[in-house]
Design an enzyme around this catalytic site. Structure first.
Site, mmCIF file in Angstrom:
data_model
loop_
_atom_site.group_PDB
_atom_site.id
_atom_site.type_symbol
_atom_site.label_atom_id
_atom_site.label_comp_id
_atom_site.label_asym_id
_atom_site.label_seq_id
_atom_site.Cartn_x
_atom_site.Cartn_y
_atom_site.Cartn_z
ATOM 1 N N GLU A 90 57.609 7.609 86.037
ATOM 2 C CA GLU A 90 56.401 6.816 85.782
ATOM 3 C C GLU A 90 55.418 7.610 84.951
ATOM 4 O O GLU A 90 54.800 7.092 84.014
ATOM 5 C CB GLU A 90 55.752 6.409 87.120
ATOM 6 C CG GLU A 90 54.590 5.415 86.974
ATOM 7 C CD GLU A 90 53.223 6.059 86.744
ATOM 8 O OE1 GLU A 90 52.293 5.346 86.367
ATOM 9 O OE2 GLU A 90 53.099 7.291 86.919
ATOM 10 N N GLU A 91 55.261 8.880 85.314
ATOM 11 C CA GLU A 91 54.176 9.688 84.740
ATOM 12 C C GLU A 91 54.313 9.872 83.234
ATOM 13 O O GLU A 91 53.320 10.060 82.537
ATOM 14 C CB GLU A 91 54.122 11.061 85.415
ATOM 15 C CG GLU A 91 53.754 11.019 86.893
ATOM 16 C CD GLU A 91 52.301 10.619 87.135
ATOM 17 O OE1 GLU A 91 51.609 10.257 86.170
ATOM 18 O OE2 GLU A 91 51.883 10.645 88.303
ATOM 19 N N HIS A 111 46.839 14.478 89.482
ATOM 20 C CA HIS A 111 47.389 15.293 88.383
ATOM 21 C C HIS A 111 46.887 16.739 88.366
ATOM 22 O O HIS A 111 46.850 17.362 87.307
ATOM 23 C CB HIS A 111 47.110 14.628 87.028
ATOM 24 C CG HIS A 111 47.802 13.306 86.848
ATOM 25 N ND1 HIS A 111 47.840 12.643 85.648
ATOM 26 C CD2 HIS A 111 48.498 12.523 87.719
ATOM 27 C CE1 HIS A 111 48.511 11.501 85.792
ATOM 28 N NE2 HIS A 111 48.919 11.409 87.049
ATOM 29 N N ASP A 156 49.735 11.138 94.577
ATOM 30 C CA ASP A 156 50.337 10.499 93.386
ATOM 31 C C ASP A 156 51.757 11.021 93.205
ATOM 32 O O ASP A 156 51.960 12.029 92.551
ATOM 33 C CB ASP A 156 49.467 10.800 92.161
ATOM 34 C CG ASP A 156 49.963 10.084 90.909
ATOM 35 O OD1 ASP A 156 50.749 9.131 91.036
ATOM 36 O OD2 ASP A 156 49.564 10.499 89.807
ATOM 37 N N HIS A 167 56.361 5.337 92.712
ATOM 38 C CA HIS A 167 57.151 6.211 91.840
ATOM 39 C C HIS A 167 57.443 7.546 92.500
ATOM 40 O O HIS A 167 56.620 8.097 93.226
ATOM 41 C CB HIS A 167 56.552 6.360 90.446
ATOM 42 C CG HIS A 167 55.237 7.069 90.347
ATOM 43 N ND1 HIS A 167 55.137 8.443 90.296
ATOM 44 C CD2 HIS A 167 53.970 6.591 90.261
ATOM 45 C CE1 HIS A 167 53.857 8.782 90.169
ATOM 46 N NE2 HIS A 167 53.122 7.686 90.154
HETATM 47 ZN ZN LIG Z 1 51.046 7.471 89.919
HETATM 48 ZN ZN LIG Z 2 50.028 9.883 87.916
#
Ligand SMILES: [Zn+2]
Ligand SMILES: [Zn+2]
Ligand SMILES: [Zn+2]
Ligand SMILES: [Zn+2]
Lengths: 461, 461
Positions: free
Chosen positions: A318-319, A417, A284, A272
């Site tokens: 995505e998040e 995150h 991420d 993503h």
């Molecule tokens: Zn992710």
């Molecule tokens: Zn994430």
């Protein structure tokens, strides 16, 4: 019907991969292990774009970056597919203990949280070790208070500590509001001991008051617990400026290497493109973007084309709820039966330690043989009930086979995150190994003489 | 004359410590190793007071906390001594790259920095690997720009990486302003790879423009360097609200155990009570406060009083320029010749790995014998050119002997002056060992039959 009966009949044979396929696989293996292209891609994305929260200006720049990147790499087709998404913005956020031990707290608004009223709110806190303890509490205890859920996450290579704790991030505010709470303070869903708060998406439901929801850093959660050991009445002031900007459009960015014999059949590898807004999204999911584009790049560099089409999907949003994944699923409804297999890299930079799958049992020998090629990279043979990764998980319910190239996530939730998810956290050796594994996986799947369908029925999650 | 000629004559003897002194030392040793009182003191201070920047409301609460703590412990005398200090406040701080790669940066204002003009400033950055490179630069290169000094600190057990780098924190803004710069971005003086900016004091001088000065986190410094590798013109916007509130009064908090035979002679053990404002000052210097008060507490618990007076000094305003130390030195000018020895704990929680000193060479056998008692705690015998710690360093120029109970600071600069300096970073075993070492040191020095003066002349620093 996706696969031909010819393929079905060869599925049980012992030679899913031709000698030519295996020869090229060996070449790809050697090439991938001397390439830093995945690392360089993460460096480019995290430096030139940085944070790219769905709907933000950074997200738009990420889409442009990705489109240009795939074009420059020489994919046969590069295209965007629109995704309608909400655009939430964090804004200013502040929290502090006001009484009896005045001091600031390190917090971050959970994604989708409402703002506090102008001037903030101040209330006494009530601590619950877990979401279940909140759910079991009497409303009189909770009413008018800030609910503090202090559930510690366990460190685990496969991230199995996440599930039991993250539920409170999603529904904690609703459960608290049902009992009359005025806000939620969630212990960060995190394995870190550093003073970063971990954001992530939360949800409201109709008919329940929308109360502000924040994560507090692990040391701050421990600090509140120490304060409560001294005084049952700890007052906290919370001031959030979070903004809901309505809906906007983002894009799944897709690049394809057209197959030379079975072009209509698709091997999908994804990651993503969006991130949370405080870090630069290196682990991420810049790493995933680097890994899957590097894998395709290595295959592009071969003189030989894959038999099937290799499709790299860089998912939007995505998040904030797999919105790009759902848009992809809906936009491609008509060709999902042509999706030979799908896999997603979204758990950091690696290394990949296990090959999992969800394919027809008759096809498992093809995975065993793939594993024999991956074993020198340190990959174990895994199970056959993979979900393929977050975005890809919407596909098996519609019959699409998936693989899980499981990454070592021991440290993943130290950074996930937070503002600390930055390029320096990528291990160059780990991401090179992961890109090599994805390269071999994509190549072998694009050329395998096997049928992976029908897949085992999905279990209840 | 502080020491009697009787003591002088025994200094060369082989028995600086009586059998009774040694028997009690053994008892103290055993007691200290089973006590968590240092840890509990840090927990209390960091939880109940938290941040305590000199001049702030937290500082005033810290003084009240310390006074109450020493009284409750049963010191014979507890008193405050005023210290006039400037009161600076951080306020709001924001920095972001505006062009060509817009994204936020993690920064912190350096202590004493001026604010930016309303609305902030925006300028191109110019990078210098070190302060010396800035000093060698032509003013035309620097004028109108934000100077970015990117000097990396080396990790070292004794913190020897700090000195070469921290100089740019003190004088960087002045050196930049001399060449027409509009602001300073300093790579954090830090060994961490986490996204925390490290604050610390900086200085202006008359006749040079006062430009705003901030530290940026190590990952952000690396990010700027990556950007500069792509584009020589990186624009940064800086917005600081730092406030100068003029002068106010803080206090050195002092507790004494009165000596039973040489009450006028003083063994001083100190730490500083103030902190920077973003963390809770656990390692810097809550740990020191815990260690020296625990040492005194263990001695208080003996039925036997020390011969000399043991004085615990919790210094005000160390962080903003050793202001409490200077006030102490001036207030006690008349009795500095009665200061038998002084030592300060201000380098984290420990463990203590070496016993250093600055005493007359004839007295070294007393330190060798002390070392024999400390060796089972893992302490090495060190050198005789110690400065005794930051606050205590103002005393040797006036003839006061000092000791350096050197702490392992390998990780100290990962946390120092950041929001991440919190209670959970204290190693319970390390602080227990440090308190045990201080306990033995204080007891042995309060009872030693030896003269430590005159001390070796201070070298140029
Ligand atoms: Zn992710
Ligand atoms: Zn994430
Ligand atoms: Zn200090
Ligand atoms: Zn300090």
């Amino acid at each position: 019907m996706g696969m031909t009966s010819l393929l079905l009949s060869t599925a049980a044979s012992a030679t899913p991969y031709s000698q030519a396929t295996l020869t090229h696989a060996e070449r790809l293996h050697q090439h991938a292990l001397t390439s830093d292209s995945a690392l360089q891609t993460v460096e480019s994305l995290t430096t030139e774009v940085g944070p790219r929260l769905a709907g933000s200006e950074g997200d738009a720049r990420a889409v442009a970056w990705a489109q240009a990147k795939l074009q420059q790499m020489g994919f046969d087709r590069v295209y965007l597919e629109p995704v309608e998404i909400p655009h939430w913005e964090r804004g200013y956020a502040d929290a502090r203990v006001t009484l009896p031990f005045p001091q600031p707290l390190v917090i971050t608004a959970l994604g989708n949280s409402v703002a506090t009223p102008e001037g903030g709110i101040e209330a006494s806190i009530i601590r619950f070790p877990t979401l279940a303890d909140l759910q079991a509490a009497a409303p009189e205890q909770v009413s008018g208070k800030l609910v503090f859920i202090d559930h510690k996450m366990e460190r685990d290579k496969e991230g199995r500590g996440y599930g039991p704790v993250v539920k409170a991030r999603g529904v904690g505010a609703v459960e608290a509001a049902k009992k009359g709470a005025v806000g939620l303070l969630l212990r960060s869903v995190s394995t870190s001991s550093h003073r970063f708060a971990h954001t992530g998406v939360m949800r409201y439901i109709d008919g329940v008051a929308r109360i502000p929801a924040v994560a507090i850093s692990p040391p701050d959660a421990d600090q509140l617990t120490r304060m409560l050991a001294r005084d049952s009445d700890i007052r906290v002031k919370l001031d959030l400026e979070a903004m809901d900007h309505g809906t906007t459009t983002s894009y799944n960015v897709i690049g394809e290497i057209t197959g030379d014999r079975k072009a209509e059949e698709i091997v999908l590898i994804g990651a993503h493109l969006d991130t949370w807004d405080e870090g630069t999204g290196a682990l991420d999911d810049g790493a995933g973007v680097g890994i899957v584009t590097a894998a395709a790049g290595h295959i592009l560099a071969l003189e030989q084309r894959p038999q099937r089409t290799l499709r790299v999907v860089l998912y939007a949003a995505e998040e904030i709820g797999l919105l790009g994944a759902r848009a992809y699923r809906d936009a491609h409804k008509g060709e999902l039966d042509k999706h030979f297999i799908a896999a997603e890299a979204d758990f950091g930079a690696g290394p990949i330690f296990r090959l999992d799958s969800r394919v027809n049992e008759r096809a498992l020998p093809a995975f065993d043989q793939m594993h024999a090629l991956l074993a020198p990279l340190g990959v174990e043979r895994g199970h056959n009930h993979s979900w393929g990764g977050p975005d890809v998980s919407v596909l098996p319910p519609l019959g699409v086979p998936v693989a899980g190239l499981s990454m070592d996530g021991t440290d993943y939730f130290d950074y996930h995150h937070t503002p600390d998810d930055t390029f320096d956290k990528i291990d160059p050796d780990a991401i090179r190994q992961s890109a090599a594994v994805y390269t071999l996986f994509a190549w072998l799947m694009a050329n395998a003489e096997v049928d992976l369908r029908p897949i085992p029925l999905p279990e209840e999650r």
